[in-house]
Enzyme design. Structure first.
Site, PDB file in Angstrom:
ATOM      1  N   TYR A   1       5.328  -2.511  -8.948  1.00 40.68           N
ATOM      2  CA  TYR A   1       5.575  -1.086  -9.174  1.00 40.68           C
ATOM      3  C   TYR A   1       6.737  -0.518  -8.349  1.00 40.68           C
ATOM      4  O   TYR A   1       7.061   0.647  -8.475  1.00 40.68           O
ATOM      5  CB  TYR A   1       4.301  -0.267  -8.929  1.00 40.68           C
ATOM      6  CG  TYR A   1       3.653  -0.488  -7.580  1.00 40.68           C
ATOM      7  CD1 TYR A   1       4.059   0.228  -6.450  1.00 40.68           C
ATOM      8  CD2 TYR A   1       2.606  -1.403  -7.425  1.00 40.68           C
ATOM      9  CE1 TYR A   1       3.460   0.033  -5.220  1.00 40.68           C
ATOM     10  CE2 TYR A   1       1.995  -1.601  -6.193  1.00 40.68           C
ATOM     11  CZ  TYR A   1       2.419  -0.879  -5.100  1.00 40.68           C
ATOM     12  OH  TYR A   1       1.813  -1.076  -3.883  1.00 40.68           O
TER      13      TYR A   1
ATOM     14  N   HIS B   1      -0.270  -2.006  -0.259  1.00 40.95           N
ATOM     15  CA  HIS B   1      -1.218  -0.948   0.112  1.00 40.95           C
ATOM     16  C   HIS B   1      -2.274  -1.500   1.070  1.00 40.95           C
ATOM     17  O   HIS B   1      -2.543  -0.916   2.122  1.00 40.95           O
ATOM     18  CB  HIS B   1      -1.881  -0.393  -1.151  1.00 40.95           C
ATOM     19  CG  HIS B   1      -2.942   0.617  -0.883  1.00 40.95           C
ATOM     20  ND1 HIS B   1      -2.657   1.880  -0.404  1.00 40.95           N
ATOM     21  CD2 HIS B   1      -4.290   0.561  -1.020  1.00 40.95           C
ATOM     22  CE1 HIS B   1      -3.780   2.560  -0.255  1.00 40.95           C
ATOM     23  NE2 HIS B   1      -4.790   1.775  -0.620  1.00 40.95           N
TER      24      HIS B   1
ATOM     25  N   ARG C   1       5.879   2.594   3.304  1.00 39.29           N
ATOM     26  CA  ARG C   1       5.242   1.358   3.748  1.00 39.29           C
ATOM     27  C   ARG C   1       5.992   0.189   3.117  1.00 39.29           C
ATOM     28  O   ARG C   1       6.143   0.117   1.905  1.00 39.29           O
ATOM     29  CB  ARG C   1       3.757   1.331   3.382  1.00 39.29           C
ATOM     30  CG  ARG C   1       3.439   1.487   1.906  1.00 39.29           C
ATOM     31  CD  ARG C   1       1.965   1.194   1.623  1.00 39.29           C
ATOM     32  NE  ARG C   1       1.572   1.600   0.291  1.00 39.29           N
ATOM     33  CZ  ARG C   1       1.744   0.892  -0.807  1.00 39.29           C
ATOM     34  NH1 ARG C   1       2.326  -0.296  -0.736  1.00 39.29           N
ATOM     35  NH2 ARG C   1       1.362   1.337  -1.989  1.00 39.29           N
TER      36      ARG C   1
END
Length: 360
Positions: free
Chosen positions: A273, A263, A259
């Site tokens: 991250y 999220h 992706r």
């Protein structure tokens, strides 16, 4: 004699049909698809990318509620849905709205769902989908239940569900695939491994060599597929569907995808991250670019066609948003009314109390 106490793992190879540049790896890998079907796969992916961009914009404007971006995962989503029969059932997670729409849910209802409107959950009778599951991995158990119903009713159809990599660490995941394996149910479990469960990388979630290996304990077939290759995903689901309706039991398909965005739009910051180099490497495998190259090599796609499609998508998306905007606003009494065909006494009393106290 092997005296090891550990079960030996069989190597699982990633299935590809196209290479990274969009060239066919071998003729025998190609699924049986007409030129029109090949173009339809591309049309769905391009449309979904435009829709995703618009949905993100609407969310930032405060005109859309919960939304989980899908850019990068189009091949996994579109390839799997397109391999199904209209009578097959889809049990989606919260990121899998495109599959629901391509399976028949009106687009304006998808926007209403994101806004929390009750009409967003009113599935037309001829559309075989359930509402997106928010409880992580609950859809796995539900998928097994739907598949059991199909088996008992001798239907030649399957139930297919989706889950992310992080969801495979949930207890419901193991219970659901175990039940499906024990009863050889006509189910397909698609694990969309987009590398992160929100911010937690796969390596920190599990010690499994691949997520496809998790099928072993349930006694079902497990395969790993290049999730950026729409033809590979289509072929894998097509074959799994055929096995299921022939009584050979369920399949777990791990699609390796990515992706590009966060999220969800609820405050996640992927730059905390993920490195820019990692994202850049995956963008080089973009499913739209890859499949576009393949179609152009077969003289089946042009820039002009794509531009026309983009304009049509923008227009249809705008019309769907307008229809969602014009839908009667949800009220507490109408929400209560929508719960049952005939309201039970306690809900009728609550509704009457609310209205007596000045509620609208």
């Amino acid at each position: 004699m092997n005296t090891s106490l550990f079960v030996q793992e069989e190597a699982i190879q990633t299935f590809h049909v196209l290479d990274q540049d969009g060239s066919l790896l071998a003729p025998e890998l190609m699924p049986s698809l007409s030129d029109g079907q090949l173009k339809e796969l591309m049309e769905k992916m391009v449309y979904t990318r435009i829709w995703d961009q618009r949905a993100i914009s609407l969310n930032r404007q405060g005109r859309l509620g919960f939304y989980a971006p899908v850019a990068g995962q189009e091949a996994s989503m579109i390839g799997s849905q397109s391999a199904l029969n209209k009578e097959d059932f889809i049990l989606p997670s919260y990121r899998d709205i495109p599959q629901m729409v391509w399976h028949g849910l009106p687009l304006y209802q998808a926007f209403l769902y994101s806004r929390g409107h009750q009409q967003g959950g009113r599935i037309p009778e001829d559309v075989h989908v359930l509402m997106p599951q928010i409880i992580i991995a609950a859809q796995i158990i539900q998928c097994s239940g739907v598949a059991m119903g199909m088996k008992l009713n001798k239907k030649k159809n399957i139930a297919l569900t989706y889950i992310g990599d992080g969801g495979t660490s949930q207890g419901d995941f193991y219970e659901g695939i175990n039940y499906a394996g024990a009863f050889k149910l006509p189910a397909v479990f698609v694990v969309q491994n987009n590398r992160y469960a929100i911010s937690v990388p796969v390596a920190k979630q599990t010690a499994a060599t691949t997520l496809a290996h998790k099928a072993v304990a349930a006694g079902i077939k497990g395969i790993q597929v290049d999730g950026m290759d729409v033809l590979a995903v289509y072929k894998a689901v097509q074959d799994a569907r055929q096995r299921a309706i022939e009584g050979q039991g369920p399949t777990l398909i791990e699609t390796l995808t990515y992706r590009y965005g966060p999220h969800t739009m609820a405050g996640d910051d992927p730059t905390r991250y993920r490195t820019s180099d990692e994202t850049s490497d995956w963008e080089k495998k973009d499913p739209l670019v890859r499949f576009r190259n393949f179609l152009q090599s077969k003289k089946l796609w042009s820039q002009e066609e794509e531009e026309k499609l983009i304009e049509r998508a923008k227009q249809e998306i705008a019309e769907a948003i307008k229809k969602a905007d014009e839908t009667e606003k949800m009220t507490i009494p109408s929400l209560i009314d929508s719960m049952f065909e005939t309201l039970p006494k306690d809900l009728q009393e609550q509704k009457e109390f609310y209205l007596r106290e000045g509620g609208k």
